[in-house]
Scaffold this motif. Sequence first.
Motif, PDB file in Angstrom:
ATOM      1  N   ASP A   1      19.527  64.625  29.244  1.00  0.00           N
ATOM      2  CA  ASP A   1      18.075  64.494  29.367  1.00  0.00           C
ATOM      3  C   ASP A   1      17.641  65.184  30.656  1.00  0.00           C
ATOM      4  N   PRO A   2      16.516  65.931  30.643  1.00  0.00           N
ATOM      5  CA  PRO A   2      16.076  66.625  31.868  1.00  0.00           C
ATOM      6  C   PRO A   2      15.789  65.693  33.040  1.00  0.00           C
ATOM      7  N   ARG A   3      15.577  64.407  32.764  1.00  0.00           N
ATOM      8  CA  ARG A   3      15.317  63.449  33.849  1.00  0.00           C
ATOM      9  C   ARG A   3      16.593  63.021  34.565  1.00  0.00           C
ATOM     10  N   VAL A   4      17.739  63.398  34.033  1.00  0.00           N
ATOM     11  CA  VAL A   4      19.013  63.035  34.661  1.00  0.00           C
ATOM     12  C   VAL A   4      19.338  64.104  35.694  1.00  0.00           C
ATOM     13  N   GLN A   5      19.024  63.798  36.944  1.00  0.00           N
ATOM     14  CA  GLN A   5      19.224  64.752  38.033  1.00  0.00           C
ATOM     15  C   GLN A   5      19.681  64.007  39.278  1.00  0.00           C
ATOM     16  N   GLY A   6      20.133  64.772  40.248  1.00  0.00           N
ATOM     17  CA  GLY A   6      20.477  64.192  41.533  1.00  0.00           C
ATOM     18  C   GLY A   6      21.960  64.268  41.835  1.00  0.00           C
ATOM     19  N   ASP A   7      22.330  63.592  42.886  1.00  0.00           N
ATOM     20  CA  ASP A   7      23.709  63.544  43.354  1.00  0.00           C
ATOM     21  C   ASP A   7      24.228  62.118  43.225  1.00  0.00           C
ATOM     22  N   VAL A   8      25.532  62.002  43.089  1.00  0.00           N
ATOM     23  CA  VAL A   8      26.173  60.691  43.061  1.00  0.00           C
ATOM     24  C   VAL A   8      27.155  60.611  44.221  1.00  0.00           C
ATOM     25  N   LEU A   9      27.343  59.421  44.735  1.00  0.00           N
ATOM     26  CA  LEU A   9      28.315  59.203  45.802  1.00  0.00           C
ATOM     27  C   LEU A   9      29.662  58.967  45.142  1.00  0.00           C
ATOM     28  N   LEU A  10      30.585  59.872  45.351  1.00  0.00           N
ATOM     29  CA  LEU A  10      31.880  59.812  44.678  1.00  0.00           C
ATOM     30  C   LEU A  10      32.957  60.199  45.669  1.00  0.00           C
ATOM     31  N   ARG A  11      33.902  59.303  45.886  1.00  0.00           N
ATOM     32  CA  ARG A  11      34.939  59.558  46.884  1.00  0.00           C
ATOM     33  C   ARG A  11      36.253  59.974  46.260  1.00  0.00           C
ATOM     34  N   GLU A  12      36.169  60.588  45.096  1.00  0.00           N
ATOM     35  CA  GLU A  12      37.363  61.155  44.470  1.00  0.00           C
ATOM     36  C   GLU A  12      36.954  62.409  43.716  1.00  0.00           C
ATOM     37  N   ASN A  13      37.921  63.138  43.266  1.00  0.00           N
ATOM     38  CA  ASN A  13      37.661  64.368  42.528  1.00  0.00           C
ATOM     39  C   ASN A  13      37.038  64.023  41.186  1.00  0.00           C
ATOM     40  N   PRO A  14      35.883  64.607  40.835  1.00  0.00           N
ATOM     41  CA  PRO A  14      35.262  64.299  39.541  1.00  0.00           C
ATOM     42  C   PRO A  14      36.182  64.570  38.352  1.00  0.00           C
ATOM     43  N   ALA A  15      37.111  65.507  38.503  1.00  0.00           N
ATOM     44  CA  ALA A  15      38.028  65.829  37.406  1.00  0.00           C
ATOM     45  C   ALA A  15      39.008  64.701  37.114  1.00  0.00           C
ATOM     46  N   SER A  16      39.131  63.726  38.039  1.00  0.00           N
ATOM     47  CA  SER A  16      40.068  62.616  37.813  1.00  0.00           C
ATOM     48  C   SER A  16      39.401  61.416  37.130  1.00  0.00           C
ATOM     49  N   LEU A  17      38.092  61.491  36.878  1.00  0.00           N
ATOM     50  CA  LEU A  17      37.381  60.366  36.266  1.00  0.00           C
ATOM     51  C   LEU A  17      37.744  60.216  34.792  1.00  0.00           C
ATOM     52  N   SER A  18      38.035  58.992  34.384  1.00  0.00           N
ATOM     53  CA  SER A  18      38.182  58.699  32.957  1.00  0.00           C
ATOM     54  C   SER A  18      36.780  58.535  32.379  1.00  0.00           C
ATOM     55  N   TYR A  19      36.670  58.485  31.056  1.00  0.00           N
ATOM     56  CA  TYR A  19      35.362  58.305  30.436  1.00  0.00           C
ATOM     57  C   TYR A  19      34.782  56.938  30.792  1.00  0.00           C
ATOM     58  N   ASP A  20      35.625  55.905  30.853  1.00  0.00           N
ATOM     59  CA  ASP A  20      35.161  54.569  31.242  1.00  0.00           C
ATOM     60  C   ASP A  20      34.603  54.582  32.669  1.00  0.00           C
TER      61      ASP A  20
END
Length: 197
Positions: A53-72
Motif C-alpha cells: 500500500d502506498p501509505r506503508v512508508q518510513g524506516d524501522v528500527l532493526l538491530r539485525e540484518n533484514p535478510a535474516s528475518l523469518s516471515y513470523d
Amino acid sequence: MSIRNVCIIAVIVAFGLEPAVSAESTTVKSDTVPIATVLSAVAERTGKKFIVDPRVQGDVLLRENPASLSYDDFLVLMQVHGFAAVTNGQYVRVVPEAVVRQLALPTATDDKHPLAEYVNRIVPVKSVPAAMLVPLLRPLIPQQGHLVALPCTNDLLIVDTFGNIQRLEKLIKSLDRGEPYAPTKCTISATEKRGDA
C-alpha cells in the motif's frame, strides 16, 4: 542567550568544529532500515510476492540484518510499526493496520498460523450467552480488530492477530462455565423471506 553561549558558538563556527554527537544517537541512526529494504530482503528469503500500500512508508528500527528475518519475525516487525501483512492467494498485501479488518483475512480453523498474523476466528460459547462476553472482551481487542456475538448460534466472531485470539480463547474457556445455554433459534418468517417485512 548568555554571552558565554554566544562565545562558545562563535568558537565552534570559527574553528569549524562539529558539535559532539552522543554514541546513542549514532547507534539509533545506524539501526534504522527503510521498510522497502526489509520487504525486499523478506521477499528474497521467503519467495513471497508483496503488494505494498502506498501509505506503508518510513524506516524501522532493526538491530539485525533484514535478510535474516523469518516471515513470523517480519509480521511482528510490521505490527510494531502499525502495518499488517495479509496473504491473498499468491500475494501478500502490506497495509496500514487500521484497514486490516476490511480485507479478506484467512479464517483460522487450526493452530497453524503465525502469532502476529491477522485472522478471523469463530469461537463457540456453550454455557453463557455470547453477547454477555462482548463487553468483557472488547477492551482486550485493538481498535483495528473486531468482536461480535452471533446470537442464533451463540458464537463469537473475532478479527485480531492469531496470538491475541489464542489469549481470548483461554479467557472465554475460563468464563464459559455452568449449565449448557440454549439460544433462541433464529427463524425467518415467510414474509421476511419474500422481502415484504
